[in-house]
Design a protein around this motif. Structure first.
Motif, PDB file in Angstrom:
ATOM      1  N   GLY A  18      -3.923   9.092  -4.866  1.00 20.00           N
ATOM      2  CA  GLY A  18      -5.131   9.397  -5.616  1.00 20.00           C
ATOM      3  C   GLY A  18      -5.564   8.338  -6.614  1.00 20.00           C
ATOM      4  N   THR A  19      -4.720   7.320  -6.844  1.00 21.04           N
ATOM      5  CA  THR A  19      -5.105   6.311  -7.842  1.00 21.04           C
ATOM      6  C   THR A  19      -5.887   5.177  -7.212  1.00 21.04           C
ATOM      7  OG1 THR A  19      -3.118   4.973  -7.614  1.00 21.04           O
ATOM      8  CG2 THR A  19      -3.056   6.762  -9.230  1.00 21.04           C
ATOM      9  N   LEU A  43       0.809  -1.219   0.000  1.00 21.61           N
ATOM     10  CA  LEU A  43       0.000   0.000   0.000  1.00 21.61           C
ATOM     11  C   LEU A  43       0.842   1.269   0.000  1.00 21.61           C
ATOM     12  CD1 LEU A  43      -2.859  -0.936   2.483  1.00 21.61           C
ATOM     13  CD2 LEU A  43      -2.939  -0.877  -0.020  1.00 21.61           C
ATOM     14  N   ARG A  44       2.030   1.211   0.565  1.00 16.06           N
ATOM     15  CA  ARG A  44       2.880   2.407   0.642  1.00 16.06           C
ATOM     16  C   ARG A  44       3.319   2.898  -0.730  1.00 16.06           C
ATOM     17  NH1 ARG A  44       7.408  -0.818   3.821  1.00 16.06           N
ATOM     18  NH2 ARG A  44       7.407  -2.597   2.425  1.00 16.06           N
ATOM     19  N   TRP A  59     -12.079  -0.442   0.719  1.00 15.98           N
ATOM     20  CA  TRP A  59     -11.273   0.160  -0.341  1.00 15.98           C
ATOM     21  C   TRP A  59     -11.079  -0.797  -1.516  1.00 15.98           C
ATOM     22  CZ3 TRP A  59      -8.579   1.114   4.555  1.00 15.98           C
ATOM     23  CH2 TRP A  59      -8.813   2.398   5.031  1.00 15.98           C
ATOM     24  N   TYR A  60     -11.328  -2.059  -1.271  1.00 17.60           N
ATOM     25  CA  TYR A  60     -11.064  -3.080  -2.268  1.00 17.60           C
ATOM     26  C   TYR A  60     -12.085  -3.044  -3.397  1.00 17.60           C
ATOM     27  CZ  TYR A  60     -10.430  -7.589  -4.382  1.00 17.60           C
ATOM     28  OH  TYR A  60     -10.224  -8.577  -5.280  1.00 17.60           O
ATOM     29  N   LYS A  61     -11.625  -3.122  -4.607  1.00 15.53           N
ATOM     30  CA  LYS A  61     -12.510  -3.213  -5.773  1.00 15.53           C
ATOM     31  C   LYS A  61     -11.775  -4.025  -6.830  1.00 15.53           C
ATOM     32  CE  LYS A  61     -15.027  -0.191  -9.007  1.00 15.53           C
ATOM     33  NZ  LYS A  61     -15.850  -1.153  -9.525  1.00 15.53           N
ATOM     34  N   MET A  62     -12.428  -5.039  -7.305  1.00 14.48           N
ATOM     35  CA  MET A  62     -11.819  -5.885  -8.328  1.00 14.48           C
ATOM     36  C   MET A  62     -11.685  -5.128  -9.637  1.00 14.48           C
ATOM     37  SD  MET A  62     -10.935  -8.993  -7.561  1.00 14.48           S
ATOM     38  CE  MET A  62     -10.991  -9.859  -9.116  1.00 14.48           C
ATOM     39  N   LEU A  63     -10.580  -5.288 -10.306  1.00 14.30           N
ATOM     40  CA  LEU A  63     -10.395  -4.732 -11.634  1.00 14.30           C
ATOM     41  C   LEU A  63     -11.529  -5.217 -12.535  1.00 14.30           C
ATOM     42  CD1 LEU A  63      -8.632  -3.209 -13.702  1.00 14.30           C
ATOM     43  CD2 LEU A  63      -7.420  -5.353 -14.070  1.00 14.30           C
TER      44      LEU A  63
END
Length: 86
Positions: free
Chosen positions: A45-46, A39-40, A72-76
């Protein structure tokens, strides 16, 4: 040493990805840590994190990603599943 990260970096360089564009996360000892430590490096912003793993491990990695990242998770796939060009 030979870590999963270093071996995948070789593959990426082999297909033309510049070495300076590859970030190796070699600190983690579990999939959850791998995601958390990565995550770092997310560009501000992306909110984009790509999981590169084997087909055997993808279901587990997806589940752990959802647990670690929560809402925050969202599958492509969610972004492209209705796109006929995908």
């Amino acid at each position: 040493g030979h870590t999963e990260a270093s071996e995948l970096a070789k593959v990426l360089r082999g297909v033309g990805i510049p070495a300076e564009s590859i970030i190796l996360e070699a600190q983690a000892t579990t999939t959850a840590e791998n995601i958390w430590f990565s995550l770092r490096w997310l560009p501000k912003g992306t909110g984009q994190l790509y999981i590169i793993t084997s087909d055997f491990h993808m279901a587990r990695a997806t589940y752990i990603s959802r647990e670690v990242l929560g809402y925050w998770y969202k599958m492509l796939e969610d972004s492209y599943k209705n796109n006929p060009d995908w």
